[in-house]
Design an enzyme around this catalytic site. Structure first.
Site, PDB file in Angstrom:
ATOM      1  N   ARG A 260      24.787  25.095  10.180  1.00 27.32           N
ATOM      2  CA  ARG A 260      24.522  26.164   9.433  1.00 27.32           C
ATOM      3  C   ARG A 260      25.181  27.667   9.929  1.00 27.32           C
ATOM      4  O   ARG A 260      25.620  28.339   8.826  1.00 27.32           O
ATOM      5  CB  ARG A 260      22.931  26.347   9.433  1.00 27.32           C
TER       6      ARG A 260
ATOM      7  N   CYS B 181      17.738  34.299  11.990  1.00 28.84           N
ATOM      8  CA  CYS B 181      17.839  32.994  11.954  1.00 28.84           C
ATOM      9  C   CYS B 181      17.916  32.743  10.359  1.00 28.84           C
ATOM     10  O   CYS B 181      18.704  33.648   9.614  1.00 28.84           O
ATOM     11  CB  CYS B 181      16.644  32.170  12.626  1.00 28.84           C
TER      12      CYS B 181
END
Length: 276
Positions: free
Chosen positions: A179, A233
């Site tokens: 990611r 995050c």
């Protein structure tokens, strides 16, 4: 007993202590009722349940991320309803490698509550020891919680933008490498990471379900200890694990609550897909 982490043995030995409150934070993004269902099936005796989206997050808007902070009075009311005041020690646990428990830990610290910990190994470590479990819901007298907001624990969008152009501030991305590099993005509108950010996957603070040692954490974050750090995050949850890890080695850092889900909601915000 580490600075922010307690063992299942410690919690077992303190189960009868009325000043120790376990809080079950099990939550699954792909099945949002499962954590609470598991809690009702079996939990650590005396534990209350904290739902990531009902108790530890607020209303989602166009910007601000997928898990913005709840209204302060709502969260304070929740803490009071489960008996938390300044005299109580809160031990948060989950079954997600500390991700959800660390969010509660961070929110308690943000409100100035110092007696906040996470359970090393979580629910799985408790089960492995064959320590007692129960379906019984705890009885608690409502208390009064007096918050002392630690505003310096939060970084807003403008601070993060400044950090992308300032080598003296370090952005740390807690998501997995795929990611971070933009090879996959299962949830948010754009793939990649905030420009200049380093990647420190939150799961690397854990080995076989247990927290690594302080010396291993120091080695992992060594290059970050002399500069201000802003953690993020996907939505301000797993980054709390890195905030905790840094705090464990004596390094205070900030959390960008909206994280990638906020950053990527703005068309004008730049995205990187290369490793720094």
């Amino acid at each position: 007993m580490m600075k922010n982490i307690v063992s299942v043995d410690w919690l077992y030995e303190n189960l009868e202590n009325e000043n120790v409150i376990p809080v079950d934070c099990r939550f699954y993004l792909d099945n949002k009722d499962q954590g609470q269902e598991e809690y009702h099936d079996a939990h650590i005796p005396g534990a209350h349940y904290a739902d990531l989206e009902k108790h530890l997050s607020g209303t989602v808007h166009e910007h601000g991320g997928r898990h913005p902070l709840p209204e302060l009075n709502q969260f304070v009311n929740f803490l009071e309803s489960i008996g938390v005041d300044e005299t109580k020690t809160v031990v948060a646990y989950d079954a997600q490698n500390t991700a959800m428990a660390a969010r509660l830990w961070w929110m308690l610290k943000y409100l100035g509550h110092e007696k906040a910990y996470v359970l090393d190994g979580g629910f799985q470590a408790w089960e492995k020891k064959n320590y007692p479990l129960t379906e019984k819901l705890p009885e608690t007298e409502k208390t009064t919680f007096n918050p002392d907001i630690q505003y310096d624990m939060v970084a807003d969008l403008n601070e993060v933008k400044d950090a992308t152009e300032n080598d003296d501030i370090v952005l740390v991305d807690a998501r997995d490498e795929a990611r971070y590099l933009g090879k996959t993005e299962p949830i948010d509108p754009k793939a990649g990471h905030i420009p200049s950010a380093l990647n420190r996957f939150f799961m690397e603070n854990i080995e076989q379900g247990q927290w690594v040692s302080s010396s291993q954490l120091k080695e992992r974050f060594e290059e970050l200890t002399d500069k201000p750090v802003i953690n993020y995050c996907g939505s301000g949850v797993t980054a709390c694990v890195n905030v905790l890890a840094l705090d464990e080695i004596g390094k205070k850092s900030k959390l960008y609550i909206g994280s990638w889900s906020d950053w990527s909601s703005y068309d004008e915000n730049q995205v990187e897909t290369e490793r720094k």
